[in-house]
Design an enzyme around this catalytic site. Structure first.
Site, PDB file in Angstrom:
ATOM      1  N   PRO A   1       0.804  -1.223   0.000  1.00  0.00           N
ATOM      2  CA  PRO A   1       0.000   0.000   0.000  1.00  0.00           C
ATOM      3  C   PRO A   1       0.840   1.279   0.000  1.00  0.00           C
ATOM      4  CG  PRO A   1      -0.974  -1.597   1.483  1.00  0.00           C
ATOM      5  CD  PRO A   1       0.322  -2.192   1.008  1.00  0.00           C
TER       6      PRO A   1
ATOM      7  N   GLY B   1       5.304   1.352  -3.632  1.00  0.00           N
ATOM      8  CA  GLY B   1       5.167   1.041  -5.047  1.00  0.00           C
ATOM      9  C   GLY B   1       6.481   1.331  -5.744  1.00  0.00           C
ATOM     10  N   SER B   2       6.608   2.560  -6.252  1.00  0.00           N
ATOM     11  CA  SER B   2       7.867   2.954  -6.884  1.00  0.00           C
ATOM     12  C   SER B   2       9.024   2.976  -5.883  1.00  0.00           C
ATOM     13  CB  SER B   2       7.716   4.339  -7.529  1.00  0.00           C
ATOM     14  OG  SER B   2       6.793   4.286  -8.599  1.00  0.00           O
TER      15      SER B   2
ATOM     16  N   TRP C   1      -1.658  -5.503  -5.315  1.00  0.00           N
ATOM     17  CA  TRP C   1      -1.569  -5.535  -6.780  1.00  0.00           C
ATOM     18  C   TRP C   1      -0.704  -6.694  -7.280  1.00  0.00           C
ATOM     19  CZ3 TRP C   1       0.149  -0.633  -4.590  1.00  0.00           C
ATOM     20  CH2 TRP C   1      -0.928   0.232  -4.329  1.00  0.00           C
TER      21      TRP C   1
ATOM     22  N   THR D   1      -0.027  -9.813  -9.326  1.00  0.00           N
ATOM     23  CA  THR D   1      -0.452 -10.621 -10.466  1.00  0.00           C
ATOM     24  C   THR D   1      -0.313 -12.098 -10.124  1.00  0.00           C
ATOM     25  OG1 THR D   1       0.255  -8.908 -12.011  1.00  0.00           O
ATOM     26  CG2 THR D   1      -0.015 -11.125 -12.896  1.00  0.00           C
TER      27      THR D   1
ATOM     28  N   ILE E   1      -9.368   5.384 -35.623  1.00  0.00           N
ATOM     29  CA  ILE E   1      -9.538   4.897 -36.998  1.00  0.00           C
ATOM     30  C   ILE E   1     -10.822   4.090 -37.136  1.00  0.00           C
ATOM     31  CG2 ILE E   1      -8.582   3.269 -38.695  1.00  0.00           C
ATOM     32  CD1 ILE E   1      -5.783   4.270 -37.808  1.00  0.00           C
TER      33      ILE E   1
ATOM     34  N   GLU F   1       5.846  -2.829 -12.981  1.00  0.00           N
ATOM     35  CA  GLU F   1       7.277  -3.154 -13.076  1.00  0.00           C
ATOM     36  C   GLU F   1       8.124  -1.910 -13.345  1.00  0.00           C
ATOM     37  OE1 GLU F   1       8.501  -6.793 -14.902  1.00  0.00           O
ATOM     38  OE2 GLU F   1       6.545  -7.717 -14.591  1.00  0.00           O
TER      39      GLU F   1
ATOM     40  N   SER G   1       6.744   4.798 -15.949  1.00  0.00           N
ATOM     41  CA  SER G   1       7.547   5.495 -16.960  1.00  0.00           C
ATOM     42  C   SER G   1       8.490   6.499 -16.315  1.00  0.00           C
ATOM     43  CB  SER G   1       6.629   6.192 -17.963  1.00  0.00           C
ATOM     44  OG  SER G   1       5.914   5.249 -18.731  1.00  0.00           O
TER      45      SER G   1
END
Length: 389
Positions: A138, A141-142, A166, A168, A347, A373, A376
């Site tokens: 919680p 993260g980074s 979070w 996976t 498109i 992971e 950016s």
């Protein structure tokens, strides 16, 4: 005026017959076994259990693991080729593949003891069970150094308490690599990585996240309350956990870059096909310059992303420093995925906004590649750090 040279470090991007065979096998699997029912799985957020089982049978869950431990013994280039093809169709399936290959199997094979490899890696590489990589929390993260989950040293075992978010494969995995703080005074040098199996007393799977994208992958919180973990389940020396996590994530970025590449390429292929079928003002919309320009830019940026991904994979296979290349590949490919999927929706026009035509799902799936992971922003920090190292 200063001049710049393009250093490809002798890399050869020609694909071997073996590479092409892997690519074709992944493409066939994606088209024939992942595409049917994909909209329903996304709508219901339903884990593709049958399809993941087939991925294990086909060798996609332990591609780079040595055959000594039940893996395919393939190179990283083979892995990214397969990731791209599967991600074109189903990013929920490809993230299962990415975590199992890039984070869990790689980490165990690179740093685990022989006993750990025989006990756990063989089951993971063959798809007998899935793995989960448990770093995020919680409040961590980074900033992976801020681990609140603790692994208290009790002599011959650790007592683990905390929550991971979070994750996976959170519910579908049987083996978890859990990052936890043992000595807070040592900061990142006091962190360990422990192997914890599902079913261990005190280990509970928490809520499933209701996500915007990759909805069919099972993302859960994991809770640990006084969980006893034998010292034999620690990976590496005491305090090695943070270095283990960072090293493993460096390789994981290549997998996520390949996933982003596949999402972008999948959206582009759908948009190109649609542009040759849809008519407006008496001709195919592809014949309108506005659409041609969009598709030309999509094709160019996707090809650039592909070269970055291949370069990072080649460097890893050649045991060269790939940290900067992996970060660049993930940064660029994830941005291309987000942009290209948005263009694909445009498109398609109104049809792009409905689930039947798939591109809206790819757009939702693309966003996570800019986040997990390493966001950016973190990739930019890694690249900048490598520039002056």
């Amino acid at each position: 005026m200063a001049t710049a040279t393009l250093d490809l470090q002798g890399l050869n991007f020609n694909l071997s017959e073996e590479h092409l065979a892997v690519q074709e096998a992944a493409r066939d699997f994606a088209q024939n076994e992942l595409l049917p029912g994909i909209v329903e799985r996304d709508n219901e957020a339903r884990f593709p259990a049958q399809q993941v089982k087939r991925m294990g049978e086909l060798g996609f869950l332990g591609m780079m693991v040595s055959p000594d431990y039940g893996g395919g013994g393939m190179d990283t280039v083979s892995y990214v080729l397969a990731m791209e093809e599967i991600s074109k169709i189903d990013a929920s399936a490809s993230v299962v593949m990415s975590v199992n290959n890039s984070l869990v199997c790689f980490g165990l094979e690179a740093y685990g003891t022989e006993e750990q490899k025989r006990t756990y890696l063989t089951r993971l590489a063959t798809g007998e069970t899935l793995g989960a990589f448990c770093l995020s929390e919680p409040e961590a993260g980074s900033d992976a150094t801020s681990q609140a989950t603790t692994a208290e040293d009790k002599g011959d075992y650790y007592l683990v308490n905390g929550t991971k978010n979070w994750i996976t494969n959170g519910n579908s995995s049987g083996i978890c690599l859990v990052i936890a703080q043992t000595d807070r005074e040592k900061k990142h040098r006091g962190i360990n990585c422990l192997i914890i199996e599902k079913g261990t007393p005190g280990f509970v799977v928490g809520k499933k996240e209701d996500k915007m994208g990759i909805r069919a992958s099972d993302t859960h919180s994991l809770l640990f309350t006084d969980v006893h973990v034998p010292k034999a389940n620690r990976i590496g020396d005491d305090g090695f956990g943070f270095k283990f996590a960072m090293s493993t994530l460096n390789g994981g970025r290549i997998g996520i870059a390949a996933q982003a590449l596949g999402i972008a390429a999948g959206a582009y292929e759908l948009a190109l096909k649609y542009s040759q079928e849809r008519k407006a003002f008496g001709k195919q919309i592809f014949d309108h310059q506005a659409i041609q320009f969009k598709l030309a830019e999509m094709a160019t940026k996707i090809e650039a992303a592909r070269l970055l991904v291949y370069k990072a994979a080649r460097l890893k296979d050649e045991h060269k420093d790939y940290v900067q290349a992996a970060a660049m590949a993930k940064l660029f490919a994830s941005d291309v995925a987000m942009w290209a999927t948005t263009e694909a929706v445009q498109i398609h026009g109104g049809y792009g906004y409905v689930k039947e035509f798939h591109v809206e799902r790819l757009m939702r799936d693309a966003k996570i590649t800019q986040i997990y992971e390493g966001t950016s922003e973190i990739q930019k920090l890694v690249i900048a750090r490598e520039l002056v190292r």
